[in-house]
Design an enzyme around this catalytic site. Structure first.
Site, short mmCIF file in Angstrom:
data_model
loop_
_atom_site.label_atom_id
_atom_site.label_comp_id
_atom_site.label_asym_id
_atom_site.label_seq_id
_atom_site.Cartn_x
_atom_site.Cartn_y
_atom_site.Cartn_z
N GLY A 1 0.87 -1.16 0.11
CA GLY A 1 0.17 0.08 0.13
C GLY A 1 0.90 1.31 -0.08
N ASN B 1 1.48 -2.34 5.37
CA ASN B 1 0.65 -1.12 5.60
C ASN B 1 -0.64 -0.81 5.01
OD1 ASN B 1 0.52 2.05 5.82
ND2 ASN B 1 0.46 1.60 3.49
N SER C 1 -3.45 0.48 14.34
CA SER C 1 -4.28 1.80 14.72
C SER C 1 -4.61 1.96 16.19
CB SER C 1 -5.51 1.67 13.92
OG SER C 1 -6.50 2.83 14.18
N TYR D 1 -13.85 -2.31 10.43
CA TYR D 1 -12.36 -1.66 10.49
C TYR D 1 -11.72 -1.84 11.83
CZ TYR D 1 -8.77 1.62 10.26
OH TYR D 1 -7.40 2.21 10.35
N LYS E 1 -8.44 -4.22 12.75
CA LYS E 1 -7.39 -3.54 13.50
C LYS E 1 -6.98 -4.30 14.81
CE LYS E 1 -6.19 -1.01 10.26
NZ LYS E 1 -4.79 -1.17 9.36
N ILE F 1 -4.43 10.67 11.07
CA ILE F 1 -3.52 10.89 10.40
C ILE F 1 -4.04 11.71 8.99
CG2 ILE F 1 -1.30 10.47 9.15
CD1 ILE F 1 -1.32 9.82 12.13
N1 LIG Z 1 -4.98 7.87 7.84
C1 LIG Z 1 -5.44 7.64 9.30
O1 LIG Z 1 -5.84 8.33 9.99
C2 LIG Z 1 -4.93 6.10 9.59
C3 LIG Z 1 -4.94 5.85 11.06
C4 LIG Z 1 -4.53 4.63 11.56
C5 LIG Z 1 -4.27 3.66 10.76
N2 LIG Z 1 -4.27 3.98 9.27
C6 LIG Z 1 -3.90 2.71 8.32
O2 LIG Z 1 -2.62 3.25 7.92
C7 LIG Z 1 -2.50 2.38 6.54
C8 LIG Z 1 -2.45 3.38 5.46
O3 LIG Z 1 -3.86 4.31 5.39
P1 LIG Z 1 -3.86 5.75 4.58
O4 LIG Z 1 -4.33 6.62 5.58
O5 LIG Z 1 -2.40 5.96 4.13
O6 LIG Z 1 -4.75 5.28 3.49
P2 LIG Z 1 -4.45 5.29 2.02
O7 LIG Z 1 -5.68 5.06 1.33
O8 LIG Z 1 -3.80 6.55 1.52
O9 LIG Z 1 -3.31 4.33 1.53
C9 LIG Z 1 -3.50 2.90 1.73
C10 LIG Z 1 -2.91 2.08 0.43
O10 LIG Z 1 -3.42 0.80 0.64
C11 LIG Z 1 -3.46 0.31 -0.72
N3 LIG Z 1 -4.43 -0.88 -0.69
C12 LIG Z 1 -5.66 -1.11 -0.58
N4 LIG Z 1 -6.06 -2.31 -0.74
C13 LIG Z 1 -5.07 -2.83 -1.09
C14 LIG Z 1 -4.53 -4.18 -1.51
N5 LIG Z 1 -5.71 -5.29 -1.57
N6 LIG Z 1 -3.44 -4.73 -1.94
C15 LIG Z 1 -2.57 -3.49 -2.15
N7 LIG Z 1 -2.70 -2.47 -1.53
C16 LIG Z 1 -3.94 -2.21 -1.30
C17 LIG Z 1 -4.36 1.65 -1.09
O11 LIG Z 1 -4.33 1.40 -2.87
C18 LIG Z 1 -3.41 2.66 -0.95
O12 LIG Z 1 -2.48 3.01 -1.70
C19 LIG Z 1 -3.92 1.74 6.61
O13 LIG Z 1 -3.76 0.35 7.01
C20 LIG Z 1 -4.68 2.41 7.53
O14 LIG Z 1 -5.72 1.58 8.10
C21 LIG Z 1 -4.47 4.96 8.87
#
Ligand SMILES: NC(=O)c1ccc[n+]([C@@H]2O[C@H](COP(=O)([O-])OP(=O)(O)OC[C@H]3O[C@@H](n4cnc5c(N)ncnc54)[C@H](O)[C@@H]3O)[C@@H](O)[C@H]2O)c1
Length: 262
Positions: free
Chosen positions: A14, A82, A134, A147, A151, A180
């Site tokens: 990701g 990720n 998370s 979700y 997590k 984030i």
């Molecule tokens: N943004 C937040 O506030 C936050 C908080 C806690 C945890 N997270 C976690 O951080 C991680 C990244 O999230 P983000 O906010 O950068 O989101 P984002 O959507 O910007 O990035 C997520 C990436 O994962 C990829 N992805 C989704 N399904 C996939 C698959 N089947 N195979 C390969 N890649 C895949 C997407 O294409 C994307 O590029 C996630 O696991 C999310 O749950 C995010």
């Protein structure tokens, strides 16, 4: 301490967006050889070439796709599991398909990434795996049943995998970000009516950046964390430490994107 990953192969699933992309950039700045795995629509090759990494189309829900991708990278030194999705859906609106898809990406996807990577790392008797969990691994948030279940399940993976892979010199840890700023959360950051009450419960008074999460990932992946495994690291501005909220209008104001003392 400056972290240096010279000579190390790092895979970020990701990695074409958000936290994953910031993590890929940070590893490149620390001299790693970085591979981004992502879905075809996210153009991982093009995104990677723009930052000095390499990109491969790989779907974390598909074992054969991961096998083919890790065959190209060779045995990694560091894997950042990720890839994840998160969509608001209340309990009564959570269909089985929605539940299954969320768990397929966020939980089974991490399991498959870990299993595929570990098979290649074990013979080398070294390595580090960092899982993107998370704050929602620990506490509830209405509308995120699937979700949050996915997590929370990651904590079980971290603890168990640390036990099994420790003897091979492979450390397994998790980062637990709070809110984030990425495309997943952009709407909240843009709307002061949503951001103000949310950030009121965060001791640092603001949301976090992908770069701040990436810094924690690099630390856990590095030799600086050489005696840390099976651990989780909150990157949440103190949110999980704040039971009743930190900020109030008597002493502070919400300006722009954060709370500040007057
Ligand atoms: N943004 C937040 O506030 C936050 C908080 C806690 C945890 N997270 C976690 O951080 C991680 C990244 O999230 P983000 O906010 O950068 O989101 P984002 O959507 O910007 O990035 C997520 C990436 O994962 C990829 N992805 C989704 N399904 C996939 C698959 N089947 N195979 C390969 N890649 C895949 C997407 O294409 C994307 O590029 C996630 O696991 C999310 O749950 C995010």
């Amino acid at each position: 301490m400056r972290l240096d990953f010279t000579g190390q192969t790092v895979v970020v699933t990701g990695g074409a967006n958000g936290i994953g992309l910031a993590t890929a950039r940070a590893f490149i700045a620390a001299n790693a050889s970085v591979w981004i795995f992502d879905l075809p629509g996210e153009r991982p090759e093009a995104v990677a070439s723009g930052i000095g990494a390499r990109g491969i189309v790989a779907d974390v829900t598909d074992r054969s796709s991961l096998e083919a991708a890790f065959d190209l990278t060779g045995p990694p030194h560091v894997v950042v599991a990720n890839a994840g999705i998160g969509e608001f859906r209340r309990l009564e609106e959570t269909s089985e398909d929605f539940w299954n898809h969320t768990l397929a990406v966020n939980l089974t996807g991490v399991f498959l990434t870990l299993q595929t990577a570990a098979a290649r790392m074990k013979p080398l008797r070294r390595g580090s795996i960092v899982i993107m969990a998370s704050t929602n691994s620990y506490d509830g948030e209405a509308g995120f049943l699937a979700y949050n279940a996915s997590k929370a399940g990651l904590l079980g993976i971290v603890h168990t995998a640390a036990n099994e892979l420790g003897p091979y010199g492979i450390r397994v840890n998790a980062v637990c970000p709070g809110l984030i700023r990425t495309r997943l959360t952009e709407a909240l950051f843009r709307d002061p009516a949503l951001a103000k009450p949310y950030f009121q419960h965060i001791p640092l008074g603001r949301g976090g950046t992908p770069e701040e999460v990436a810094a924690a990932v690099l630390f856990l992946a590095s030799e600086a964390a050489g005696y840390i495994t099976g651990a989780t690291l909150l990157v949440d501005g103190g949110q999980m430490a704040a039971k009743y909220g930190t900020w109030n209008e008597a002493a502070a104001e919400f300006a722009g994107d954060r709370w500040r003392l007057r």
